[in-house]
Design a protein around this motif. Structure first.
Motif, PDB file in Angstrom:
ATOM      1  N   ALA A  25       0.802  -1.233   0.000  1.00 19.85           N
ATOM      2  CA  ALA A  25       0.000   0.000   0.000  1.00 19.85           C
ATOM      3  C   ALA A  25       0.831   1.277   0.000  1.00 19.85           C
ATOM      4  N   VAL A  26       2.146   1.167  -0.106  1.00 16.41           N
ATOM      5  CA  VAL A  26       2.984   2.366  -0.040  1.00 16.41           C
ATOM      6  C   VAL A  26       3.003   3.116  -1.365  1.00 16.41           C
ATOM      7  N   THR A  27       3.072   2.400  -2.481  1.00 15.05           N
ATOM      8  CA  THR A  27       3.170   3.042  -3.790  1.00 15.05           C
ATOM      9  C   THR A  27       1.907   2.804  -4.599  1.00 15.05           C
ATOM     10  N   THR A  28       1.351   3.891  -5.135  1.00 11.80           N
ATOM     11  CA  THR A  28       0.191   3.821  -6.015  1.00 11.80           C
ATOM     12  C   THR A  28       0.501   4.636  -7.259  1.00 11.80           C
ATOM     13  N   ALA A  29       0.726   3.934  -8.384  1.00 15.40           N
ATOM     14  CA  ALA A  29       1.057   4.595  -9.656  1.00 15.40           C
ATOM     15  C   ALA A  29       2.249   5.528  -9.461  1.00 15.40           C
ATOM     16  N   THR A  42       3.609   8.112  -3.864  1.00 21.64           N
ATOM     17  CA  THR A  42       4.016   7.302  -2.723  1.00 21.64           C
ATOM     18  C   THR A  42       3.166   7.697  -1.524  1.00 21.64           C
ATOM     19  N   GLN A  43       2.362   6.752  -1.054  1.00 26.47           N
ATOM     20  CA  GLN A  43       1.410   7.028   0.019  1.00 26.47           C
ATOM     21  C   GLN A  43       2.087   7.492   1.309  1.00 26.47           C
ATOM     22  N   ILE A  44       3.311   7.021   1.546  1.00 28.38           N
ATOM     23  CA  ILE A  44       4.017   7.433   2.762  1.00 28.38           C
ATOM     24  C   ILE A  44       4.277   8.935   2.742  1.00 28.38           C
ATOM     25  N   PHE A  45       4.486   9.493   1.568  1.00 30.06           N
ATOM     26  CA  PHE A  45       4.643  10.942   1.432  1.00 30.06           C
ATOM     27  C   PHE A  45       3.372  11.644   1.898  1.00 30.06           C
ATOM     28  N   TYR A  46       2.219  11.124   1.470  1.00 30.24           N
ATOM     29  CA  TYR A  46       0.946  11.699   1.905  1.00 30.24           C
ATOM     30  C   TYR A  46       0.772  11.522   3.411  1.00 30.24           C
ATOM     31  N   ALA A  47       1.149  10.338   3.917  1.00 28.76           N
ATOM     32  CA  ALA A  47       0.998  10.055   5.347  1.00 28.76           C
ATOM     33  C   ALA A  47       1.816  11.019   6.199  1.00 28.76           C
ATOM     34  N   PHE A  48       2.943  11.475   5.678  1.00 30.29           N
ATOM     35  CA  PHE A  48       3.790  12.421   6.409  1.00 30.29           C
ATOM     36  C   PHE A  48       3.005  13.679   6.775  1.00 30.29           C
ATOM     37  N   PHE A  49       2.124  14.135   5.881  1.00 26.24           N
ATOM     38  CA  PHE A  49       1.347  15.352   6.099  1.00 26.24           C
ATOM     39  C   PHE A  49      -0.093  15.063   6.535  1.00 26.24           C
ATOM     40  N   ASP A  50      -0.466  13.814   6.672  1.00 22.70           N
ATOM     41  CA  ASP A  50      -1.874  13.442   6.802  1.00 22.70           C
ATOM     42  C   ASP A  50      -2.431  13.696   8.201  1.00 22.70           C
ATOM     43  N   ASP A  51      -3.760  13.699   8.270  1.00 20.53           N
ATOM     44  CA  ASP A  51      -4.446  13.799   9.555  1.00 20.53           C
ATOM     45  C   ASP A  51      -4.132  12.570  10.401  1.00 20.53           C
ATOM     46  N   LEU A  52      -4.101  12.757  11.717  1.00 20.44           N
ATOM     47  CA  LEU A  52      -3.635  11.697  12.612  1.00 20.44           C
ATOM     48  C   LEU A  52      -4.675  10.620  12.896  1.00 20.44           C
ATOM     49  N   PHE A  53      -5.955  10.929  12.758  1.00 22.22           N
ATOM     50  CA  PHE A  53      -6.976   9.949  13.134  1.00 22.22           C
ATOM     51  C   PHE A  53      -7.842   9.491  11.966  1.00 22.22           C
ATOM     52  N   LYS A  54      -8.110  10.385  11.023  1.00 20.88           N
ATOM     53  CA  LYS A  54      -8.997  10.014   9.924  1.00 20.88           C
ATOM     54  C   LYS A  54      -8.412  10.405   8.568  1.00 20.88           C
ATOM     55  N   GLY A  55      -7.101  10.353   8.477  1.00 21.09           N
ATOM     56  CA  GLY A  55      -6.439  10.700   7.232  1.00 21.09           C
ATOM     57  C   GLY A  55      -6.618   9.644   6.162  1.00 21.09           C
ATOM     58  N   LEU A  56      -6.437  10.051   4.912  1.00 22.20           N
ATOM     59  CA  LEU A  56      -6.589   9.147   3.774  1.00 22.20           C
ATOM     60  C   LEU A  56      -5.663   7.948   3.883  1.00 22.20           C
ATOM     61  N   SER A  57      -4.454   8.158   4.377  1.00 20.86           N
ATOM     62  CA  SER A  57      -3.498   7.054   4.468  1.00 20.86           C
ATOM     63  C   SER A  57      -3.906   6.034   5.524  1.00 20.86           C
ATOM     64  N   LEU A  58      -4.807   6.423   6.438  1.00 18.89           N
ATOM     65  CA  LEU A  58      -5.273   5.512   7.488  1.00 18.89           C
ATOM     66  C   LEU A  58      -6.563   4.795   7.108  1.00 18.89           C
ATOM     67  N   ILE A  59      -7.454   5.499   6.410  1.00 18.67           N
ATOM     68  CA  ILE A  59      -8.759   4.894   6.098  1.00 18.67           C
ATOM     69  C   ILE A  59      -8.837   4.406   4.657  1.00 18.67           C
ATOM     70  N   GLY A  60      -8.070   5.019   3.745  1.00 15.66           N
ATOM     71  CA  GLY A  60      -8.034   4.592   2.357  1.00 15.66           C
ATOM     72  C   GLY A  60      -9.317   4.880   1.598  1.00 15.66           C
ATOM     73  N   ASN A  61      -9.259   4.656   0.288  1.00 11.96           N
ATOM     74  CA  ASN A  61     -10.447   4.718  -0.568  1.00 11.96           C
ATOM     75  C   ASN A  61     -10.185   3.847  -1.793  1.00 11.96           C
ATOM     76  N   ASP A  62     -11.023   3.953  -2.797  1.00 13.82           N
ATOM     77  CA  ASP A  62     -10.882   3.078  -3.963  1.00 13.82           C
ATOM     78  C   ASP A  62      -9.552   3.294  -4.692  1.00 13.82           C
ATOM     79  N   ALA A  63      -9.049   4.516  -4.658  1.00 19.31           N
ATOM     80  CA  ALA A  63      -7.815   4.824  -5.388  1.00 19.31           C
ATOM     81  C   ALA A  63      -6.563   4.641  -4.543  1.00 19.31           C
ATOM     82  N   TYR A  64      -6.692   4.869  -3.236  1.00 23.75           N
ATOM     83  CA  TYR A  64      -5.521   4.855  -2.357  1.00 23.75           C
ATOM     84  C   TYR A  64      -5.795   3.946  -1.160  1.00 23.75           C
ATOM     85  N   PRO A  65      -5.206   2.757  -1.138  1.00 26.44           N
ATOM     86  CA  PRO A  65      -5.459   1.824  -0.034  1.00 26.44           C
ATOM     87  C   PRO A  65      -4.876   2.332   1.279  1.00 26.44           C
ATOM     88  N   ALA A  66      -5.517   1.939   2.371  1.00 24.08           N
ATOM     89  CA  ALA A  66      -5.028   2.314   3.695  1.00 24.08           C
ATOM     90  C   ALA A  66      -3.705   1.613   3.987  1.00 24.08           C
TER      91      ALA A  66
END
Length: 656
Positions: free
Chosen positions: A458-462, A465-489
């Motif tokens: 789940a780290v790389t999508t096309a 790099t999801q970890i890059f997003y996680a660096f700036f993401d919300d701590l409890f309900k961020g995209l990198s934690l909950i995911g969606n159809d395009a970006y897995p948690a």
């Protein structure tokens, strides 16, 4: 001995040349002496003399583009008391010096007697540097890039410009980003020439035009006045603007080649050009725009035109309807084994280039495995189809957070493949990289460890790099934690692996003897990745403990301390990011990248405030919000590729 690119023929003989004092170039003419001084690190009047003989070196006539390749062929002979170079063109002499320098680095003054005959297999080998997404490399960094490219025998450098030029005729443009002046471009052009590199202009002429269109008086030139992203194809006023741009800026470059870009024309026919597209079709409207822009460019002095080839997927065989001086550049950054888009090209009818990518963008660390496969397989297939040129791309999407140097690994590997065309084993190239590119084994191991993070689940999508997003993401309900159809948690286990690998890399970097800026940039990336792993683990732990209703006051207070420590580390990483940015780029333009840090900083306070509300609930005997339903701070929070293109603040695109 190892070389990148590897020469076509190497023959060794018994004995050595004692070059402990370096090389003497006094017998060379002034221009060749200047080139030698640029390419060779150890020159001395008492050193081994270098002799240049203008003899032709054989290049197989079976190779496509034979005449262009022959201009770069050379023979390098290491004799006991002299170095003899056979070459009859400045670029071929440059190539010989590059090989000699790599040999001298490894031989440490005792050169084996050697005969090397060499020539490229693809005539144009270049790098495209994105200087339009916020980061404008300063002169020192650009000189470093140019020297690097010359040392690996590149002969083209393009600067991708959307709006980063200062115009006397349109002074309001470039206010929102950094820019290059006429004086600076002319300096870089001359510097490139001294190293055998052609600095080619590259101006975006349709989409990705938000830097120009979001200025007062220019928004009316947009296809859509909502997104202000693309020029309105067919609108007369835009051709007047491009006439002004080309007439003023093209003379800054000595090159007569111009890349018009014209890629990703996704909104063609959605606004201003809707009626024209409905009446005549998108192909005809797009073609008319190409023809008009091309005529304006030629009138301003351009003689060879290029544009990105993605339009050929939608409009097959468009080449046949355009002028012969237009060359399409096929682009693809995926790690494919076969590239279907290359079937759009017939080299015998229309020469074409191809453009792989270094995959350093949208990441805390380059997607190295992705880049390696893309560069290798793409170029090899292109070589089989007689590709005329290769352009290795370095992009800076969403603020250009990554250092320029994080594409050097891709540039060097691209140099090998684009020069030789055919496959070299990955093991052989890795060994050569260890000798010629990395400072030592520890730095190489650290690079491999950091690269391996991008292969975790789940780290790389096309191209992201999801970890890059996680660096700036919300701590409890961020995209990198909950995911969606395009970006897995991203799972807690993956975050733990990220942290462990980053800490292993930090240990290796701590043992490295390098004190370079590149080493500092590697350390920053490793610390950011270790931080992100720790942050993700803590987020998962807090969420899971709440869900299990196993929370007490001491635990909440401990988490609050953890979050404050994380925030302190985050600020330290932000400050180091700014320091490294200012080392390689002008300050203006950094605000877009730094804003991602400043916006994310609020996440820590929001998390602590909500945790304290739950602590107070415990005191009052109220039930805990185990599903975090009352936590709403994530609502409306976006960053990077979830940003809003239409709000005129986020550095984003009309797609996500």
């Amino acid at each position: 001995m190892y070389f990148i690119p590897h020469p076509k023929r190497i023959e060794h003989f018994p004995g050595f040349c004692h070059a402990e004092r370096g090389f003497c170039v006094e017998s060379l003419d002034a221009s060749t002496q200047s080139l030698a001084q640029a390419m060779l690190t150890q020159l001395d009047k008492t050193g081994i003399p270098i002799r240049l003989e203008h003899k032709t070196v054989h290049v197989p006539t079976s190779l496509a583009h034979h005449d262009l390749l022959a201009r770069e062929a050379y023979r390098l002979t290491i004799e006991a008391d002299a170095v003899v170079i056979d070459a009859d063109h400045p670029t071929s002499v440059r190539n010989a010096f590059a090989t000699l320098q790599q040999l001298a680095r490894q031989a440490e003054g005792l050169l084996p007697l050697t005969l090397i005959e060499d020539y490229p297999s693809i005539p144009y080998r270049g790098v495209m540097l994105d200087v339009s997404r916020g980061k404008i490399p300063n002169r020192t960094k650009m000189e470093e890039v140019i020297r690097l490219l010359a040392s690996y025998k590149y002969n083209v450098l393009q600067l991708y410009m959307e709006d980063c030029y200062v115009l006397e005729s349109h002074p309001v443009l470039s206010r929102s980003n950094g820019y290059y002046t006429k004086h600076e471009v002319q300096y870089l052009d001359a510097y490139c020439k001294n190293y055998g590199i052609e600095l080619q202009p590259n101006f975006q002429c349709l989409s990705h035009a938000h830097g120009l269109l979001r200025n007062p008086g220019y928004h009316t030139l947009a296809e859509s006045e909502v997104s202000l992203f693309s020029f309105a194809a067919g609108k007369p006023e835009i051709y007047g603007l491009f006439s002004d741009i080309f007439q003023e800026v093209l003379p800054w470059f000595s090159s007569k080649t111009l890349n018009l870009d014209l890629d990703e024309a996704y909104d063609l026919g959605t606004g201003y050009s809707r009626q024209a597209v409905q009446e005549r079709g998108g192909r005809e409207v797009f073609k008319e725009h190409i023809l008009k822009i091309s005529a304006i460019a030629r009138n301003a002095g351009a003689e060879r035109l290029q544009l990105w080839g993605d339009c050929l997927n939608k409009y097959p065989n468009l080449q046949a309807e355009l002028d012969d001086d237009i060359v399409f550049i096929d682009w693809n950054y995926n790690p494919l084994k076969h590239f279907p888009s290359l079937e759009n090209h017939d080299a015998k009818a229309h020469p074409f280039w191809l453009a792989p990518g270094t995959s350093s963008w949208n990441a805390l660390f380059p997607r190295t495995q992705q880049a390696n496969a893309n560069i290798r397989n793409y170029i090899h297939q292109g070589f089989d189809q007689q590709v005329q040129g290769v352009l290795i791309t370095h992009w800076g999407d969403y603020g250009h957070h990554q250092p320029i140097s994080f594409s050097y690994h891709g540039f060097v590997r691209g140099a090998e493949h684009s020069y030789n065309g055919t496959a070299i084993s990955e093991e052989s190239l890795d060994t050569a990289m260890d000798v010629l590119f990395f400072a030592d084994a520890n730095q190489s191991k650290a690079y491999a460890l950091l690269s391996s993070i991008n292969t975790l689940p789940a780290v790389t999508t096309a191209f992201k790099t999801q970890i890059f997003y996680a660096f700036f993401d919300d701590l409890f309900k961020g995209l990198s934690l909950i995911g969606n159809d395009a970006y897995p948690a991203i799972s807690k286990e993956t975050f733990a692996s990220v942290e462990n690998l980053a800490r292993e890399a930090l240990d290796q970097l701590g043992q490295s003897r390098s004190g370079s800026v590149f080493q500092q940039e590697l350390l920053q990336a490793a610390r950011c990745l270790a931080f992100t792993g720790r942050k993700g683990r803590l987020s998962h732990t807090i969420k899971k403990t709440f869900l299990e209703n196993a929370v007490d006051e001491d635990q909440i207070l401990a988490w609050i301390l953890d979050l404050k420590e994380l925030y302190r580390t985050f600020l330290s990483l932000r400050n180091e990011f700014v320091r490294l940015w200012n080392h390689e780029a002008v300050e203006i333009g950094s605000e877009g990248a730094v804003y991602a840090f400043d916006k994310a900083a609020s996440r820590y306070a929001e998390a602590v405030i909500w945790l304290n509300s739950q602590r107070l609930a415990l005191h009052q005997g109220l039930p805990l919000d185990t599903r975090m339903e009352t936590y709403t701070a994530h609502e409306g929070y976006t960053t990077l590729w979830t940003g809003n293109c239409t709000n005129l603040w986020d550095r984003a695109y009309p797609w996500r």
